[in-house]
Design an enzyme around this catalytic site. Structure first.
Site, PDB file in Angstrom:
ATOM      1  N   SER A 270       0.834  -1.188   0.000  1.00 48.20           N
ATOM      2  CA  SER A 270       0.000   0.000   0.000  1.00 48.20           C
ATOM      3  C   SER A 270       0.881   1.255   0.000  1.00 48.20           C
ATOM      4  O   SER A 270       1.718   1.423  -0.878  1.00 48.20           O
ATOM      5  CB  SER A 270      -0.953  -0.045   1.200  1.00 48.20           C
ATOM      6  OG  SER A 270      -1.914   0.969   1.154  1.00 48.20           O
TER       7      SER A 270
ATOM      8  N   ARG B 144     -11.852   6.007  10.509  1.00 47.25           N
ATOM      9  CA  ARG B 144     -11.457   4.601  10.429  1.00 47.25           C
ATOM     10  C   ARG B 144     -12.536   3.764   9.753  1.00 47.25           C
ATOM     11  O   ARG B 144     -12.228   2.854   8.970  1.00 47.25           O
ATOM     12  CB  ARG B 144     -11.174   4.067  11.827  1.00 47.25           C
ATOM     13  CG  ARG B 144     -10.720   2.614  11.861  1.00 47.25           C
ATOM     14  CD  ARG B 144      -9.468   2.396  11.054  1.00 47.25           C
ATOM     15  NE  ARG B 144      -8.897   1.075  11.287  1.00 47.25           N
ATOM     16  CZ  ARG B 144      -7.869   0.584  10.635  1.00 47.25           C
ATOM     17  NH1 ARG B 144      -7.290   1.306   9.687  1.00 47.25           N
ATOM     18  NH2 ARG B 144      -7.395  -0.616  10.906  1.00 47.25           N
TER      19      ARG B 144
ATOM     20  N   ASP C  40      -8.728  -6.330  -4.847  1.00 47.61           N
ATOM     21  CA  ASP C  40      -8.331  -5.038  -4.269  1.00 47.61           C
ATOM     22  C   ASP C  40      -8.891  -3.929  -5.152  1.00 47.61           C
ATOM     23  O   ASP C  40      -8.410  -3.699  -6.258  1.00 47.61           O
ATOM     24  CB  ASP C  40      -6.807  -4.957  -4.205  1.00 47.61           C
ATOM     25  CG  ASP C  40      -6.296  -3.670  -3.553  1.00 47.61           C
ATOM     26  OD1 ASP C  40      -7.119  -2.789  -3.222  1.00 47.61           O
ATOM     27  OD2 ASP C  40      -5.070  -3.553  -3.382  1.00 47.61           O
TER      28      ASP C  40
ATOM     29  N   HIS D 133      -8.060  -5.094  -0.392  1.00 50.60           N
ATOM     30  CA  HIS D 133      -6.770  -4.421  -0.204  1.00 50.60           C
ATOM     31  C   HIS D 133      -5.974  -5.029   0.946  1.00 50.60           C
ATOM     32  O   HIS D 133      -4.738  -5.087   0.901  1.00 50.60           O
ATOM     33  CB  HIS D 133      -7.007  -2.933   0.045  1.00 50.60           C
ATOM     34  CG  HIS D 133      -5.755  -2.120   0.105  1.00 50.60           C
ATOM     35  ND1 HIS D 133      -4.835  -2.094  -0.921  1.00 50.60           N
ATOM     36  CD2 HIS D 133      -5.253  -1.308   1.082  1.00 50.60           C
ATOM     37  CE1 HIS D 133      -3.828  -1.296  -0.594  1.00 50.60           C
ATOM     38  NE2 HIS D 133      -4.051  -0.819   0.613  1.00 50.60           N
ATOM     39  N   ASP D 134      -6.661  -5.486   1.974  1.00 58.37           N
ATOM     40  CA  ASP D 134      -5.976  -6.056   3.137  1.00 58.37           C
ATOM     41  C   ASP D 134      -5.280  -7.378   2.842  1.00 58.37           C
ATOM     42  O   ASP D 134      -4.609  -7.929   3.728  1.00 58.37           O
ATOM     43  CB  ASP D 134      -6.969  -6.255   4.284  1.00 58.37           C
ATOM     44  CG  ASP D 134      -7.017  -5.065   5.230  1.00 58.37           C
ATOM     45  OD1 ASP D 134      -6.229  -4.121   5.035  1.00 58.37           O
ATOM     46  OD2 ASP D 134      -7.847  -5.080   6.160  1.00 58.37           O
TER      47      ASP D 134
END
Length: 387
Positions: free
Chosen positions: A151, A221, A317, A350-351
């Site tokens: 990232s 968040r 992602d 994405h994680d």
């Protein structure tokens, strides 16, 4: 596979001011870092790990007396793991502007004797790379075997190859992009507005008021976390499951499991992360664009890079899609650079770059084995040390 075990953070106070891209200068800057493995006699087996938005220098291992303190990439780094600390000397560093020990907004401004707060200067990816280079200078490491990051960390890895091309042999860019899309900038702006409009923010000088803008941090968040997960993962983990069998028919109560999950993530984040740091790091993300100075031509921007590259993306992602990684690959191919590309079919979004995925880890294991076989001198040097 074993962990690196108990680790202890170290710190380095830079011996000269750190000039920033904005024109500002950090006159007094301390970096917190950790090292794992052994630096060999020729100092040629060092690997720098660059962290993403809310991560830190604590990449692997755990702290004494804290059983749940594993580093954020502990599944990747350690003896016998893809980034094998029996073969490599691994460095994790907390970037300036962050909130995990390196000089940042909560640090004392030597000019005022008070926390910097909103007066902390804007920092960029390039500034972080310059600070990391200063750390390597202090450790006596002239050239990295590799720099790796996921990232935002991948952006730092890219920046290393153009700012210090002779100091890095390999760059591993995971789940990253050559710049943010308008949509990604928009997500960051929504998160920032949630923070700055929190009554407890006090223009960034909330430390003096003894409060924390938790409401804004929670929402920031929550917004960010949505972008880290794929639709498939959300559907499989939560779907339309409700907390209770009967609906409350309320606009205020939590009805769905996904709402509960996002609020939990927001609450946890607001307990440890600094609001000013969130503003700084998301803005650094926005600003990163190596092609900007080359009329948008990424091939020209990367022309000076001499490192060999591994670029990794994940099919689900949507924050930094595979198409963005392929832009990096194309620019490197245009320059006839040595580049390998892996697009991993993974459901996590994405994680995925943080997950234990056999195909993903096998790619990294094979690439690090290549690095070790071609360039790493025999072991038997000195351990990581504080300076």
């Amino acid at each position: 596979m074993a962990s690196v075990g108990i680790v202890t953070p170290q710190s380095l106070r830079l011996n000269a001011p750190l000039p920033l891209r904005s024109g500002a200068v950090l006159d007094d800057c301390t970096l917190v870092y950790e090292t794992y493995g052994t630096l060999n006699a020729t100092r040629s087996n060092a690997v720098l790990v660059c962290h993403a938005l809310n991560a830190s220098h604590h990449v692997a291992g755990r702290y004494e007396g804290q059983d749940k303190s594993e580093g954020w990439w502990d599944n990747l780094i350690g003896p016998g793991k893809p980034l094998d600390t029996d073969r490599f000397f691994v460095i994790g560093v907390n970037n300036p502007g962050s909130c995990f020990g390196s000089t940042g907004p909560a640090s004392t401004d030597p000019k005022t004797g008070r926390p910097y707060g909103a007066d902390f200067p804007v920092v960029t990816v390039e500034d972080w790379v310059d600070a990391q280079a200063r750390l390597l200078d202090a450790l006596g490491i002239e050239q990295l075997a590799a720099v790796i990051g996921g990232s935002l960390g991948g952006m730092q890895a890219m920046s290393w190859t153009v700012r210090y091309p002779q100091r890095v042999r390999h760059a591993i860019v995971v789940a990253s992009a050559p710049n943010l899309s308008a949509q990604n900038i928009a997500f960051n702006e929504v998160a920032r507005r949630a923070i700055v409009t929190d009554p407890d923010f006090h223009g960034g000088h909330f430390y003096a008021h003894g409060v924390v803008p938790k409401r804004g941090l929670r929402v920031a968040r929550m917004v960010g976390h949505i972008t880290y997960l794929s639709d498939d993962v959300m559907a499989s983990k939560f779907g339309r499951q409700t907390l209770n069998p009967e609906l409350a028919y309320s606009t205020q109560d939590i009805e769905f499991q996904i709402e509960s999950y996002l609020r939990y993530q927001g609450d946890k984040f607001s307990d440890y992360f600094d609001a000013n740091t969130y503003l700084l790091i998301t803005r650094a993300l926005d600003y990163f664009d190596p092609a900007r100075e080359f009329d948008g031509d990424l091939s020209r921007a990367l022309a000076g890079a001499t490192a060999k590259f591994l670029v990794v993306s994940f099919t689900t992602d949507w924050r930094f899609s595979p198409e963005r990684s392929r832009e990096i690959v194309k620019a490197l191919v245009d320059n006839r650079r040595d580049v390998s590309y892996a697009e991993i079919d993974a459901p996590h979004g994405h994680d995925a770059f943080l997950m234990t995925d056999a195909r993903y880890h096998n790619v990294l294991r094979a690439y690090f084995a290549r690095i070790a076989d071609e360039a790493v001198a025999p072991a038997g040097g000195i351990k990581g040390f504080a300076v």
